[in-house]
Each structure stands twice: as structure tokens, then as C-alpha cells.
Design an enzyme around this catalytic site. Structure first.
Site: not given
Length: 243
Positions: A6, A8, A11-12, A94, A96, A172
């Protein structure tokens, strides 16, 4: 054995399957993807097929250089899918999301399915019990929300994801964590509840890199599986080659 990949946005992900059994999973950086994949192929000498889906920067030709003895199969929008695509703009859907919908149909027949992929973006995909893909939603993922607060303001710091101490942040830093993490959780819960109000016989699948992190914060009953896309990619390949 099959090596599914996959590709992306950031990343893979790769996984070795023997039929439907996942034997090995790797998360690979773009900068050394060839070296890393060659190591996987070397360690699992019975791999004969590479199955690839890409929303990222790599194409089929890139994988043909890995090993001349491997068959490379790219899942594209022209592949066969086990659902009716009723998306108003199918050319923009897409690959995916299509693979996730495919896996939901193949793993959970005759159910209404909502697939939530919590990664760089959070995508929601709804496939009804008659195997009609109806669409869903896309919103920024956790990392993008942290980065947006930092990049589009003058003084807010860039933080890494962290469970907020309380809904009311007393600093914060805690206010950012509460806003990002609780905001994502409330969004997902709201989307799930809206769909459940109109449908029954439902399975909700949560996947993606932030699936495990988010699963314990959600009140709805979900099926959390961070490997669902890889499993769906393997099953979609088998669906295309079962004749």
C-alpha cells in the site's frame, strides 16, 4: 505467497500473505523503499506475486525493477470490485477507499458497512447491504490538525499526538491536545451516530495508523483493525483472480 504493498501519501505499508493469513507486516519510508522491500522478498523466498495499490508517488514501473522473477499486479480503478459504485464523481474516488469498500463487502456480506480510515486524512465510506457504494466524507487526520495549528498561527507549538488529560485543557499544550484528539473523537462519534440513526444491521470498521489510538476513546461498538487495508488489498486481488 503474496506481498501486498500500500503506497500511501507519507509512507509505504507492506504485508506478506499466505492465502488470507498475514505473516509479516512492514512500515517503510519512501527514501529506502527498494532496499526494505528487497529484504522482505529475500526473507520470504516463496513470494511470487506483488500486489500494489498506490495513492502516492510510486507507479507500477517502479516495482518492475525489484525482481524480474516476480509478477507485479497493480490494483487500479479499472480492476474488478464487488460493489456497485454510485459515487457521483467515480473518477475522483481514491483507489484506497475503493479497496477498503471492497474488503468490507467481501468480509462482511449482507450488512450495511461504514469504514473509517484514520490516517493522514480521515475517510468515511458507506456501503449498504445491497453492495452499493454510496460515498462518505473526508476530513483532516490527527497529524494534519496538529500541523495546521502550528503552521497557520504565530505562536502555537507543533505537538505530537497525546491523550488529553481532561476535556478542559489547563494550558496551551493541553488545550491543543483536547481540541485535536477530542475533536476527532467527537467527529467520528457524530458521523457514526448519524448513520446509525438511519440504518440497522451495521458493521463499523475502524482502520488506519491511528485506529488503535482512537478505538478506546470511542463509545460506539466498532471493529478496530489497523491492517484492514492490507487485508482488503489481498482479498481484492483474489477476487480479481478467482476464475
Amino acid at each position: 505467497m503474496i506481498l501486498v504493498i500500500d503506497v500511501g501519501n507519507t509512507q509505504i505499508k507492506a504485508a506478506v500473505f499466505e492465502q488470507n493469513t498475514l505473516l509479516k507486516k512492514e512500515i517503510i519510508a519512501y527514501e529506502d523503499w527498494q532496499i526494505s522491500l528487497k529484504k522482505v522478498i529475500k526473507n520470504f523466498s516463496e513470494i511470487s506475486i506483488l500486489v500494489v495499490a498506490s495513492v502516492g508517488k510510486l507507479e507500477k514501473s517502479d516495482f518492475l525493477t525489484l525482481d524480474s522473477g516476480l509478477n507485479v499486479y497493480f490494483i487500479t480503478k479499472e480492476s474488478k470490485f464487488p460493489f456497485n459504485n454510485l459515487y457521483a464523481s467515480p473518477s475522483t474516488l481514491g483507489i484506497d477507499r475503493m479497496i477498503l469498500a471492497s474488503g468490507a463487502v467481501l468480509q462482511f456480506p449482507k450488512k450495511n458497512r461504514l469504514v473509517i480510515d484514520a490516517g493522514t486524512c480521515i475517510t468515511y465510506d458507506f456501503i449498504d447491504s445491497n453492495d452499493n457504494y454510496l460515498g462518505g466524507a473526508i476530513s483532516p487526520g490527527i497529524r494534519l490538525r496538529y500541523e495546521s495549528l502550528h503552521n497557520y498561527t504565530a505562536k502555537l507549538p507543533l505537538l505530537k499526538k497525546e491523550k488529553p488529560i481532561d476535556i478542559v485543557g489547563n494550558s496551551t499544550t493541553q488545550s491543543i491536545h483536547s481540541g485535536v484528539i477530542n475533536g476527532v473523537s467527537f467527529e467520528i462519534e457524530g458521523f457514526i451516530n448519524s448513520v446509525l440513526d438511519k440504518n440497522d444491521n451495521f458493521i463499523i470498521i475502524l482502520t488506519g495508523g491511528d485506529a488503535v489510538f482512537l478505538a478506546e476513546r470511542l463509545k460506539n461498538t466498532i471493529f478496530a483493525n489497523p491492517n484492514f487495508l492490507l487485508e482488503s488489498l489481498n482479498q481484492t486481488f483474489q477476487y480479481n483472480n478467482n476464475d
